[in-house]
Design an enzyme around this catalytic site. Structure first.
Site, short mmCIF file in Angstrom:
data_model
loop_
_atom_site.label_atom_id
_atom_site.label_comp_id
_atom_site.label_asym_id
_atom_site.label_seq_id
_atom_site.Cartn_x
_atom_site.Cartn_y
_atom_site.Cartn_z
N ARG A 164 0.96 -1.19 -0.19
CA ARG A 164 -0.17 -0.07 0.01
C ARG A 164 0.75 1.21 -0.06
O ARG A 164 2.06 1.12 0.59
CB ARG A 164 -0.99 0.12 1.18
CG ARG A 164 -1.96 -0.93 1.09
CD ARG A 164 -3.31 -0.65 0.34
NE ARG A 164 -4.24 -1.34 0.35
CZ ARG A 164 -4.57 -2.56 -0.44
NH1 ARG A 164 -3.55 -2.67 -1.69
NH2 ARG A 164 -5.40 -3.26 -0.51
N GLU A 224 -4.07 7.15 -3.19
CA GLU A 224 -4.62 7.16 -4.65
C GLU A 224 -5.98 7.63 -5.00
O GLU A 224 -6.70 7.46 -4.05
CB GLU A 224 -4.63 5.51 -4.82
CG GLU A 224 -3.05 4.87 -5.01
CD GLU A 224 -3.44 3.22 -4.91
OE1 GLU A 224 -4.60 2.80 -5.28
OE2 GLU A 224 -2.42 2.45 -4.75
N HIS A 233 -1.86 0.62 -9.76
CA HIS A 233 -2.70 -0.48 -8.74
C HIS A 233 -2.97 -1.81 -9.44
O HIS A 233 -4.45 -1.83 -9.26
CB HIS A 233 -3.20 0.32 -7.80
CG HIS A 233 -3.81 -0.54 -6.56
ND1 HIS A 233 -4.11 0.05 -5.52
CD2 HIS A 233 -3.77 -2.07 -6.34
CE1 HIS A 233 -4.44 -1.04 -4.34
NE2 HIS A 233 -4.13 -2.00 -4.89
#
Ligand code: DGY
Length: 315
Positions: A234, A263, A281
């Site tokens: 992450r 994000e 991602h």
């Protein structure tokens, strides 16, 4: 059929699979939903299938309608859910462990190789029409073969990465709270020692308040000169200012990142630092994995509705 609300559009075969088991309401426009939108959409639903792009904090959990009996997160990460609040409300949660480890590990290798072999710069050279032909000085990279790999967070995904890295004759080291069985790699209890022997550092630990900005300037300076950093976990585990400064100064040769703090916004330096190979991602984004994730969520919800305790239950 039980009624479920799904917060994002899923690949077509995955939506078809959900529709065989549930009466599905989709977020048809696929726009990012606020917590309030999610709560409102749950009205009259038996279950919610949520993604990591939406959050359920304590206030949102408190607002969930009484009809809602279960939550399935279409992810292995679960930092977007307030599990304590869900537990307190007696709403069980299932998730998708294991099934995405191979796909995420494949992507870790792509990021590692992309950073080592300067894939972003090479790609740009060709697609921008700037390539003047082969030259022995062109885009000199770093070899990953034989390097010392350091895996921070040797869980299911970390082990898959280690397996792939062995095919590159890499020496596997890892830092965890506890050592794993013999053969998993070299265990470093001492974080400084771990960092100082990691030519390539892969971050594979879950996001938590304890791991927030784990890779900061103090830790980066302990990595060998010319090291590479890969993050498939992450974005919150990395201090972006520190990482980009280390790439700019040359202390790090580059980085490969699939995840970003905040994000879909990204630190502006990631837009210009070509030594940082970036992906949006997509670690688990293969059709095989998306289908397997659906099976996990569906079987988990079905088990909960049948009064059973599924193995992929989080809460
Ligand atoms: C996961 O499953 O946690 C992936 O990162 C997708 O959000």
């Amino acid at each position: 059929m039980k009624r479920i609300f799904v917060t994002r559009r899923l690949p077509e075969p995955v939506e078809a699979r959900f529709a065989r088991s549930f009466d599905v309401t989709m977020n048809v426009g696929d726009r990012r939903l606020s917590s309030a939108d999610v709560v409102a959409a749950c009205d009259g639903m038996d279950a919610l299938v949520i993604n990591t792009s939406e959050r359920l904090d304590a206030a949102a959990v408190a607002g969930l309608p009484p009809s809602l009996k279960a939550v399935g997160t279409y992810s292995v990460g679960h930092e977007h859910l307030d599990l304590d609040a869900l537990r307190a409300r007696g709403i069980p949660v299932v998730y998708t462990p294991d099934v995405l480890s191979a796909s995420v590990a494949d992507n870790a290798m792509l990021l590692m190789l992309g950073a080592a072999r300067r894939a972003r710069e090479g790609q740009a050279l060709i697609v921008e029409g700037r390539w003047k032909g082969w030259g022995p000085r062109q885009l000199i990279g770093t070899e990953v073969t034989g390097k010392r790999l350091g895996i921070f967070g040797m869980g299911r995904i970390g082990r898959e990465i280690a397996g792939r890295a062995r095919a590159f004759d890499m020496e596997i080291g890892y830092h965890n709270r506890r050592p794993l069985e013999a053969g998993a790699g070299l265990y470093f209890a001492d974080e400084r020692e771990f960092l100082s022997r990691s030519d390539i550092l892969v971050i594979a630990a879950p996001a938590s308040p304890e791991t927030r900005y784990w890779l900061n300037a103090e830790r980066i300076v302990r990595l060998p000169q010319g090291a590479l950093v890969v993050n498939i976990a992450r974005g919150s585990l990395v201090d972006d200012d520190a990482l980009t400064a280390a790439v700019e100064s040359g202390h790090l040769a580059g980085a490969g990142l699939d995840v970003f703090d905040g994000e879909p916004d990204v630190h502006p330096a990631y837009l210009r630092l070509e030594r940082i190979y970036v992906q949006p991602h997509i670690g688990s984004s293969t059709l095989e994995t998306r289908l397997a994730m659906a099976e996990h969520v569906i079987s988990g919800l079905e088990a909960l509705f049948a009064g059973r305790n599924p193995p992929n239950r989080l809460v």
